[in-house]
Design a protein around this motif. Structure first.
Motif, short mmCIF file in Angstrom:
data_model
loop_
_atom_site.label_atom_id
_atom_site.label_comp_id
_atom_site.label_asym_id
_atom_site.label_seq_id
_atom_site.Cartn_x
_atom_site.Cartn_y
_atom_site.Cartn_z
N PRO A 199 46.15 28.65 46.04
CA PRO A 199 45.37 27.93 45.01
C PRO A 199 43.86 27.94 45.30
CG PRO A 199 47.29 26.65 45.64
CD PRO A 199 47.22 27.82 46.57
N MET A 200 43.47 28.00 46.57
CA MET A 200 42.04 27.99 46.88
C MET A 200 41.36 29.29 46.45
SD MET A 200 42.04 26.42 50.75
CE MET A 200 42.97 24.95 51.15
N ILE A 201 42.09 30.39 46.49
CA ILE A 201 41.44 31.68 46.24
C ILE A 201 41.88 32.35 44.94
CG2 ILE A 201 40.92 32.20 48.66
CD1 ILE A 201 43.86 33.86 47.02
N ARG A 202 42.90 31.76 44.29
CA ARG A 202 43.50 32.45 43.15
C ARG A 202 42.48 32.83 42.08
NH1 ARG A 202 47.90 29.07 41.25
NH2 ARG A 202 49.37 30.20 42.55
N ARG A 203 41.60 31.86 41.75
CA ARG A 203 40.68 32.13 40.65
C ARG A 203 39.65 33.21 40.98
NH1 ARG A 203 38.86 28.21 36.38
NH2 ARG A 203 37.45 27.30 37.91
N GLU A 204 39.39 33.35 42.27
CA GLU A 204 38.44 34.39 42.66
C GLU A 204 39.02 35.78 42.38
OE1 GLU A 204 35.72 33.20 46.17
OE2 GLU A 204 37.75 32.56 46.73
N LEU A 205 40.36 35.86 42.38
CA LEU A 205 40.98 37.16 42.13
C LEU A 205 41.10 37.46 40.64
CD1 LEU A 205 43.84 37.34 44.79
CD2 LEU A 205 41.48 38.10 44.96
N TRP A 206 40.94 36.42 39.79
CA TRP A 206 41.11 36.65 38.36
C TRP A 206 40.01 37.54 37.79
CZ3 TRP A 206 42.65 30.95 36.95
CH2 TRP A 206 44.03 30.82 37.15
N SER A 207 38.86 37.43 38.39
CA SER A 207 37.74 38.21 37.86
C SER A 207 37.95 39.69 38.17
CB SER A 207 36.46 37.71 38.54
OG SER A 207 35.57 38.77 38.72
N ASP A 208 37.50 40.57 37.25
CA ASP A 208 37.47 41.97 37.67
C ASP A 208 36.04 42.49 37.63
OD1 ASP A 208 37.38 41.96 34.96
OD2 ASP A 208 39.25 43.05 34.67
N ASP A 209 35.13 41.56 37.75
CA ASP A 209 33.71 41.88 37.79
C ASP A 209 33.37 42.62 39.10
OD1 ASP A 209 30.98 41.87 37.89
OD2 ASP A 209 30.81 39.85 36.98
N PRO A 210 32.80 43.82 39.00
CA PRO A 210 32.46 44.58 40.21
C PRO A 210 31.53 43.82 41.13
CG PRO A 210 32.08 45.89 38.23
CD PRO A 210 32.43 44.51 37.77
N LYS A 211 30.76 42.87 40.55
CA LYS A 211 29.85 42.07 41.36
C LYS A 211 30.59 41.32 42.46
CE LYS A 211 27.72 38.98 38.99
NZ LYS A 211 27.06 38.27 37.90
N LEU B 226 33.56 42.27 43.77
CA LEU B 226 34.60 43.10 44.39
C LEU B 226 34.73 42.83 45.89
CD1 LEU B 226 36.72 45.33 44.19
CD2 LEU B 226 34.90 47.01 44.58
N ASN B 227 33.60 42.72 46.57
CA ASN B 227 33.67 42.50 48.01
C ASN B 227 34.41 41.22 48.37
OD1 ASN B 227 32.66 44.78 49.03
ND2 ASN B 227 30.63 43.97 49.57
N ARG B 228 34.24 40.21 47.53
CA ARG B 228 34.94 38.95 47.78
C ARG B 228 36.45 39.17 47.66
NH1 ARG B 228 36.36 35.31 50.67
NH2 ARG B 228 37.46 33.59 49.70
N ARG B 229 36.84 39.91 46.64
CA ARG B 229 38.27 40.18 46.46
C ARG B 229 38.81 41.01 47.62
NH1 ARG B 229 36.36 41.06 41.21
NH2 ARG B 229 36.84 43.30 41.22
#
Ligand SMILES: [Zn+2]
Ligand SMILES: [Zn+2]
Length: 1009
Positions: free
Chosen positions: A745-757, A759-762
């Motif tokens: 739950p802490m990281i789920r929303r960070e993976l929803w984005s497919d913004d290349p900006k 990408l490193n976070r994903r």
């Protein structure tokens, strides 16, 4: 265009964890790629040392049930665990193949009732063939069950106790005993089964205690030379009066002469009142008292001299039919006077030997009285009880006759009551080396105090070991006796036998009856003919010989003393004992053949009853694993209770928590795979080192890494200490709480984005999940080898084909202390507390978790506030609020705001939530509700997260709600991975199917294209 409509779950792991599919696929994978063999070869080639091990051989007389499975799972778990750590473990199978159970089954197959019939009708050669056939039949069954359970045990190098090569090395133990004067023939008391017609070992006696009914009689024996004075005696085995030789009293207990009517009775003083009450005698008087030792030497009149003339002969010995004082007499029960029959009781036997009183044991092999028992001749011993009672009564000596229900040892095989009797047998005088045995046993690691004490106190009994059995299918006792001069010799190899033989079997022979009996040796003393004694060995001697007999000399030096053994708790009397005794004899040292022994508890049925054929509650492994998962069974057996406790096995529980844990693990892997593949994640390029070195880790990542690294050390230590249940709860907590309920739950929303900006976070999150799940899988591999291999192949090796061919070839995870951060773990504990308080505050106000709220206040001590404020972003994310204030006291909050707050408090921390929602918050909450429905629908229809929808239609909303969610369309499309959205009041024709669901009591319609 059409392509998009096709759900594409095949590209990923199957939607749900289906254990049986997983296990059959992996069995096939292991077989096709010879994984168990490659693992053995790998560790023989590359290792950090040997860890000795020897299989506790299972007797081939039944099928594998979950009780066996418990021990076997521990063996396999430890093998995989130690192998992954880099050790070479000789995990080679072994089978106990001889002994009574196999013989009895062979007799049944051949339709013969006893040994005489056996010899006459079928002959020993045919019988031995039948025994081998039975052994092979069970072997097939066990091998199948082992394989299905996932055991990597090596059957190509298994040992079989009936093979000549094994027997020869087993004889070496006897040779050492013989040379040290520890093996010989003598009269001694043995437990004997009249039905199976064989003596039983101490191990076997312990297996069959049952409540039975026996006679309970009081009788009196007249003191010689007295007018009317008697000893009052109690027994539950009247038949032993036939062979009575002495009476015994306790030396330090007071005895009383008691006047009863015209007679005087002698009994323990403290027992007079209760006994008189029991016998219904109201008028009596104590005359005088004396110590038991003062009674020693008094002569009494043996009552059956007329019936058993042999007893008169014995009286030439002055000690016969006199009173003796012995410490073993229990003066707290009955009359405190016991009668001694040295031919049928161990303590009686020892007391007689001390005084050179003869042993009278007039029984044949079926425990019928012989000629010497006079009038009792031909009677089965226990059937003589009634006649004895009648004869006592006739003579006016019977005081009271009744019955008693008590625990009494019965034959574990035939359930016949055992009798103790003196027999001339071959014994190993382990009692003479008991000090060395105890010393050896004290240096062993038992992990838990209870079993250690139980084992040591059994050993301290220090009884001689009767090793001879009057049977056919067993290792022959290799002692030959000269027919002329009686000289005895022991042969300890086939070579020696052939060299010394003057007659030998023609053609084929093996080291079994009947062939072995055809060897005639020449006496070295007188030149006479020597014939073998008729006995075979106790089959506990066979299995106890395993450490030397199953290895070569070189392997014996390498692997023995073995590192670790595990067997059920009843093996304190069985294998653990025979291994130890034989090893001390073989080496002459006070050394145990095992460094550690885990005694495992029994496995009972779901109601806590012993599993037995008669109750019909035995759970066999093969049928069980046709319906249920081996992984879940293994997990359950280790996780439910401590290995030393008895365990209630309930198949219904397999699909509860164990399934939940493993299924969650499965979905975590599926989550990683789906998301990582979507972003084209390359685990070799963007690994954890990359993330750390680039400073990309966020607090939740650091927390997760701290948790897993700490767990690695703790888990490893717990496995080494055999605290398997605690070890598995640690992983259970990591999987369910740390990973699934918190980190994801802490990281789920960070993976929803497919913004290349971003990408490193994903990629950072993938690198963290990759590292953590990979280690978790390795830690679980010894416990749940199927699903671990499956996920390893389908997630890790799929993304990195250069990994080892099997998870079993990977190395045991090592913790990285630099990633353990105690302070951060404490901060997260505080955070998790606050988040769960927001949940309960929401619940009180009827606010769903996915509805965003404006503000939360956290009221706590300064220390706690500091700790949480460092994790503010994570709190906002998990609590789903827009803003948070940290205050030390409620007084700092505007009373107007306080009025509209819902609160919850625990451990000195209070959370207050502002419950008011404006139109914008309502719109966002509604959007989240709808997104949730679409996400569920996507899953139901088989879309994987990476599939992008072209259209989403939602109908059934009023105009106000439609306007409210308008500002959130973009976020909605992000959440559900779609390109466009249409929100309508009523359904329109879209050319695709509408699905109905419910939202706050109203019907909502959704259509995906
Ligand atoms: Zn029996
Ligand atoms: Zn001789």
């Amino acid at each position: 265009m059409e392509e998009k409509f096709k759900p594409n779950s095949e590209a990923s792991l199957p939607l749900n964890y289906k254990p049986l599919d997983v296990e059959l696929a992996i069995l096939d994978f292991w077989k096709r790629n010879s994984i168990p063999r490659k693992l053995r070869e790998l560790r023989e080639r590359e290792n950090i040392g040997d860890l000795g091990w020897v299989e506790g051989p299972q007797t081939h007389n039944g099928v594998l049930h979950v009780g066996h499975a418990r021990g076997r799972v521990i063996k396999d778990m430890r093998y995989r665990f130690k192998t992954m750590q880099g050790y070479n473990v000789p995990f080679w199978a072994g089978w106990d193949t001889q002994g009574l159970p196999v013989e009895l089954e062979a007799e049944k197959e051949l339709g013969v009732k006893n040994k005489r019939e056996l010899l006459e009708k079928v002959g020993e050669e045919r019988f031995v063939e039948e025994c081998k056939k039975i052994v092979k039949k069970y072997y097939e069954h066990w091998r199948r069950a082992d394989e299905r359970l996932g055991l990597f045990i090596d059957n190509e190098r298994s040992y079989w106790t009936y093979r000549d090569s094994y027997i020869e090395r087993e004889w070496k133990y006897l040779k050492h005993a013989w040379d040290q004067g520890l093996l010989g023939e003598a009269y001694y008391i043995v437990a004997y089964c009249p039905s199976c017609q064989t003596s039983l070992s101490n191990a076997e006696v312990g297996l069959g205690y049952k409540e039975v009914e026996d006679p309970s009689i009081y009788f009196k024996l007249k003191i010689e030379g007295s007018e009317n004075e008697y000893f009052l005696v109690w027994t539950t085995m009247p038949f032993t009066i036939v062979t009575n030789m002495m009476l015994a009293v306790h030396p330090d207990v007071k005895y009383a002469r008691v006047k009863v009517g015209s007679e005087v009775w002698v009994m323990a003083s403290g027992r007079v009142e209760p006994l008189m009450k029991e016998l219904g005698i109201e008028e009596y008087a104590k005359l005088n008292e004396m110590l038991g030792r003062e009674l020693e030497g008094i002569k009494y009149i043996y009552p059956f001299k007329d019936l058993v003339p042999k007893q008169i002969e014995f009286e030439s010995n002055p000690k016969v039919h006199t009173v003796v004082a012995e410490d073993f007499v229990d003066a707290e029960t009955a009359s405190g006077v016991v009668h001694l029959s040295p031919g049928s009781g161990e303590e009686d036997f020892v007391a007689a030997n001390k005084r050179k009183v003869p042993i009278f044991a007039p029984y044949d092999s079926e425990v019928n009285f012989t000629e010497e028992a006079g009038a009792f001749k031909g009677l089965f011993a226990r059937d003589a009880d009634q006649k004895v009672i009648e004869e006592l009564d006739k003579r006016g000596l019977l005081v009271k006759s009744g019955t008693i229900r008590h625990e009494y040892p019965t034959c574990w095989r035939s359930h016949h009551k055992l009798v103790w009797l003196a027999r001339k047998e071959y014994y190993i005088w382990t009692n003479r080396i008991n000090d060395r045995i105890i010393e050896a046993a004290e240096n062993v690691e038992y992990y838990f105090e209870g079993p250690r004490n139980r084992f040591l106190s059994f050993l301290k009994e220090g009884k001689p070991w009767c090793i001879s059995r009057n049977r056919v299918w067993g290792t022959p006792l290799p002692i030959w006796i000269c027919e002329e001069c009686g000289y005895k010799t022991l042969v300890s190899s086939k070579k020696e036998l052939l060299e010394r033989a003057i007659e030998k079997p023609e053609g084929y022979f093996e080291l079994h009856k009947p062939w072995i009996d055809r060897f005639i040796l020449k006496c070295e003393k007188c030149g006479g003919r020597m014939k073998r004694v008729p006995f075979v060995l106790d089959c506990w001697f066979d299995s106890g010989a395993a450490p030397y007999a199953r290895f070569s000399d070189e392997e014996f030096r390498r692997f023995v003393p073995v590192d670790f053994l595990v067997e059920a708790i009843d093996q304190t009397r069985g294998w653990a004992n025979s291994l130890l005794l034989e090893h001390v004899i073989l080496t002459g040292k006070s050394e145990s053949p095992y460094k550690a022994f885990l005694f495992c508890g029994f496995t009972l049925d779901d109601k806590g009853r012993k599993m037995s054929k008669s109750l019909g509650n035995v759970i066999e492994v093969n049928p069980l694993l046709q319906r249920y998962s081996a992984d879940l069974t293994r997990f359950y057996l280790l996780w439910k209770t401590s290995p030393i406790d008895s365990m209630n096995f309930d198949v219904n529980e397999l699909m509860k928590r164990p399934y939940q844990v493993i299924s969650t693990l499965y979905h975590l892997h599926r989550f990683l795979l789906q998301n990582a593949e979507y972003d084209g994640y390359n685990p070799t390029e963007h690994n954890l080192e990359w993330a750390i070195n680039s400073g990309l880790l966020k607090k939740p990542d650091e927390w997760l890494l701290s948790k897993i690294n700490r767990a690695i050390d703790e888990y490893t230590e717990l496995l080494d200490r055999c605290e398997y249940n605690t070890a598995l709860s640690l992983l259970e907590d990591l999987i369910i709480n740390v990973l699934s309920r918190n980190y994801i739950p802490m990281i789920r929303r960070e993976l929803w984005s497919d913004d290349p900006k971003y990408l490193n976070r994903r990629l950072t999150i993938y690198s963290v999940l990759w590292d953590v799940l990979y280690k978790l899988l390795a830690l679980l591999n010894p416990v749940t080898p199927f699903v671990s291999e499956f996920l390893y192949q389908n997630v890790f090796r799929r993304m990195n084909p250069r990994l080892e061919e099997s998870i079993n070839f990977t190395v045991w995870p090592k913790s990285r202390p630099e990633l353990i951060n105690e302070k951060l773990e404490r901060d997260f504990e505080n955070l998790n507390l606050c988040v769960s308080l927001t949940y309960s505050a929401r619940q009180k106000a009827g606010l769903k978790r996915r509805w965003p709220l404006r503000k939360a206040y956290i009221v706590a001590s300064e220390e706690t506030l500091n700790s949480i404020s460092a994790l503010k972003d994570t709190f906002l994310e998990l609590a789903n609020v827009k803003e948070v204030s940290f205050v030390k006291s409620e007084e700092e909050i505007d009373p107007e705001v306080l009025r509209v707050c819902s609160e919850s408090e625990e451990e000195g921390v209070k959370v207050l939530l502002v419950t008011e929602r404006d139109s914008s918050l309502l719109g966002e909450g509604l959007m989240r509700d709808l997104a949730r429905r679409v996400q569920a629908l996507r899953k139901d229809l088989g879309y994987i997260p990476t599939d992008i929808l072209d259209y989403v239609y939602i109908a059934g909303l009023n105009s106000e709600d439609i306007a409210r969610i308008k500002p959130y369309h973009k976020e909605f499309l992000n959440l559900v991975r779609a390109r466009s959205l249409q929100v309508l009041e009523r359904r329109i024709d879209t050319g695709a199917e509408w699905h109905t669901s419910e939202l706050d009591g109203k019907a909502i319609f959704t259509c995906l294209k």
